[in-house]
Design a protein around this motif. Sequence first.
Motif, mmCIF file in Angstrom:
data_model
loop_
_atom_site.group_PDB
_atom_site.id
_atom_site.type_symbol
_atom_site.label_atom_id
_atom_site.label_comp_id
_atom_site.label_asym_id
_atom_site.label_seq_id
_atom_site.Cartn_x
_atom_site.Cartn_y
_atom_site.Cartn_z
ATOM 1 N N SER A 88 37.939 36.156 34.730
ATOM 2 C CA SER A 88 39.153 35.171 34.493
ATOM 3 C C SER A 88 39.992 35.356 35.872
ATOM 4 C CB SER A 88 39.844 35.425 33.208
ATOM 5 O OG SER A 88 40.636 36.527 33.206
ATOM 6 N N ILE A 89 40.604 33.927 36.129
ATOM 7 C CA ILE A 89 41.529 34.025 37.231
ATOM 8 C C ILE A 89 42.630 33.438 36.831
ATOM 9 C CG2 ILE A 89 40.198 32.071 38.111
ATOM 10 C CD1 ILE A 89 40.929 33.415 41.018
ATOM 11 N N THR A 90 43.880 33.813 37.227
ATOM 12 C CA THR A 90 45.169 33.085 36.828
ATOM 13 C C THR A 90 45.325 32.227 38.178
ATOM 14 O OG1 THR A 90 46.393 34.851 37.968
ATOM 15 C CG2 THR A 90 45.928 35.220 35.813
ATOM 16 N N SER A 91 46.753 31.568 37.631
ATOM 17 C CA SER A 91 46.829 30.400 38.932
ATOM 18 C C SER A 91 47.378 31.016 40.002
ATOM 19 C CB SER A 91 47.911 29.556 38.439
ATOM 20 O OG SER A 91 49.178 30.355 38.071
ATOM 21 N N ASP A 92 47.821 32.243 40.073
ATOM 22 C CA ASP A 92 48.023 32.971 41.345
ATOM 23 C C ASP A 92 47.011 33.889 41.835
ATOM 24 O OD1 ASP A 92 50.403 35.571 39.958
ATOM 25 O OD2 ASP A 92 48.377 34.943 39.478
ATOM 26 N N SER A 93 45.593 33.558 41.336
ATOM 27 C CA SER A 93 44.376 34.202 41.510
ATOM 28 C C SER A 93 44.389 35.850 41.170
ATOM 29 C CB SER A 93 44.414 34.167 43.382
ATOM 30 O OG SER A 93 44.162 32.861 43.624
ATOM 31 N N SER A 94 45.063 36.276 40.296
ATOM 32 C CA SER A 94 44.891 37.466 39.638
ATOM 33 C C SER A 94 43.566 37.702 38.857
ATOM 34 C CB SER A 94 45.813 38.046 38.767
ATOM 35 O OG SER A 94 47.231 38.084 39.616
ATOM 36 N N THR A 95 42.703 38.561 39.112
ATOM 37 C CA THR A 95 41.242 38.342 38.331
ATOM 38 C C THR A 95 41.168 39.675 37.466
ATOM 39 O OG1 THR A 95 40.213 39.568 40.279
ATOM 40 C CG2 THR A 95 40.337 37.235 40.314
ATOM 41 N N ASN A 96 40.041 39.183 36.575
ATOM 42 C CA ASN A 96 39.792 40.354 35.499
ATOM 43 C C ASN A 96 38.196 39.970 35.467
ATOM 44 O OD1 ASN A 96 40.277 42.201 33.579
ATOM 45 N ND2 ASN A 96 39.864 40.487 31.968
ATOM 46 N N TYR A 97 37.439 41.233 35.226
ATOM 47 C CA TYR A 97 36.002 41.096 35.203
ATOM 48 C C TYR A 97 35.651 42.068 34.021
ATOM 49 C CZ TYR A 97 36.045 39.103 39.658
ATOM 50 O OH TYR A 97 36.140 38.425 41.088
ATOM 51 N N ALA A 98 34.624 41.793 33.246
ATOM 52 C CA ALA A 98 33.807 42.532 32.321
ATOM 53 C C ALA A 98 33.446 43.618 33.163
ATOM 54 C CB ALA A 98 32.927 41.832 31.532
ATOM 55 N N ASP A 99 33.381 44.927 32.512
ATOM 56 C CA ASP A 99 32.915 46.038 33.097
ATOM 57 C C ASP A 99 31.310 45.791 33.812
ATOM 58 O OD1 ASP A 99 34.554 48.655 31.193
ATOM 59 O OD2 ASP A 99 35.111 47.512 32.827
ATOM 60 N N SER A 100 30.691 45.003 32.778
ATOM 61 C CA SER A 100 29.214 44.944 32.974
ATOM 62 C C SER A 100 28.692 44.115 34.324
ATOM 63 C CB SER A 100 28.582 44.131 31.980
ATOM 64 O OG SER A 100 29.043 42.841 31.495
ATOM 65 N N VAL A 101 29.958 43.231 34.959
ATOM 66 C CA VAL A 101 29.767 42.537 36.221
ATOM 67 C C VAL A 101 30.522 42.815 37.393
ATOM 68 C CG1 VAL A 101 29.159 40.752 34.614
ATOM 69 C CG2 VAL A 101 31.424 40.836 35.745
ATOM 70 N N LYS A 102 31.400 43.873 37.215
ATOM 71 C CA LYS A 102 32.334 44.428 38.365
ATOM 72 C C LYS A 102 31.321 44.814 39.506
ATOM 73 C CE LYS A 102 36.545 45.667 35.651
ATOM 74 N NZ LYS A 102 37.183 47.025 35.173
ATOM 75 N N GLY A 103 31.878 44.262 40.625
ATOM 76 C CA GLY A 103 31.086 44.724 41.773
ATOM 77 C C GLY A 103 29.801 43.734 41.852
ATOM 78 N N ARG A 104 29.478 43.006 41.154
ATOM 79 C CA ARG A 104 28.398 41.965 41.290
ATOM 80 C C ARG A 104 28.592 40.417 41.248
ATOM 81 N NH1 ARG A 104 24.470 41.740 37.636
ATOM 82 N NH2 ARG A 104 25.655 42.284 35.895
ATOM 83 N N PHE A 105 29.808 40.307 40.568
ATOM 84 C CA PHE A 105 30.304 38.677 40.490
ATOM 85 C C PHE A 105 31.525 38.691 41.010
ATOM 86 C CE2 PHE A 105 27.914 37.644 36.207
ATOM 87 C CZ PHE A 105 26.676 38.197 36.761
ATOM 88 N N THR A 106 31.884 37.615 41.435
ATOM 89 C CA THR A 106 33.312 37.203 41.893
ATOM 90 C C THR A 106 33.689 35.747 41.527
ATOM 91 O OG1 THR A 106 32.842 38.517 44.014
ATOM 92 C CG2 THR A 106 34.486 36.960 44.061
ATOM 93 N N ILE A 107 34.822 36.074 41.082
ATOM 94 C CA ILE A 107 35.429 34.726 40.545
ATOM 95 C C ILE A 107 36.397 34.337 41.573
ATOM 96 C CG2 ILE A 107 37.064 35.505 39.224
ATOM 97 C CD1 ILE A 107 36.701 33.370 37.139
ATOM 98 N N SER A 108 36.382 32.876 41.734
ATOM 99 C CA SER A 108 37.491 32.168 42.664
ATOM 100 C C SER A 108 37.800 30.634 42.163
ATOM 101 C CB SER A 108 36.962 32.071 44.098
ATOM 102 O OG SER A 108 35.533 31.077 44.143
ATOM 103 N N ARG A 109 38.847 30.271 42.548
ATOM 104 C CA ARG A 109 39.363 28.864 42.347
ATOM 105 C C ARG A 109 40.173 28.304 43.297
ATOM 106 N NH1 ARG A 109 43.754 29.526 37.690
ATOM 107 N NH2 ARG A 109 44.222 27.318 37.996
#
Length: 116
Positions: A50-71
């Motif tokens: 997930s990503i907030t309007s000010d670009s703070s992100t949160n990832y599931a442990d299973s995808v950390k380091g592999r997935f990147t969310i952006s908006r």
Amino acid sequence: QLQLVESGGGLVQPGGSLRLSCAASGSRGRINIMAWYRQAPGKQRELVASITSDSSTNYADSVKGRFTISRDNAKNMVSLQMNSLKPEDTAVYHCQVTVGVLPPYWGQGTQVTVSS
């Protein structure tokens, strides 16, 4: 009425990459959190990132380091770059968007299959 259109799913070999995109249109308010969820067969839907309007992100442990969310707030778009994909990443990926205090909106989902 806000509508979400997802794209970018498909079939990829283990270790490969895919990029998912979700475009939101018709919003009458400010979009707050944008997120990606996934649901594999026989499993519950889970938050991927997930990503907030000010670009703070949160990832599931299973995808950390592999997935990147952006908006892109100007275009009301959210993307998910998925690298080093594993067979266990196979699922239907759904975009979710929240606007103000309204219930979240969901996209129709896009299939991601990781297989050799």
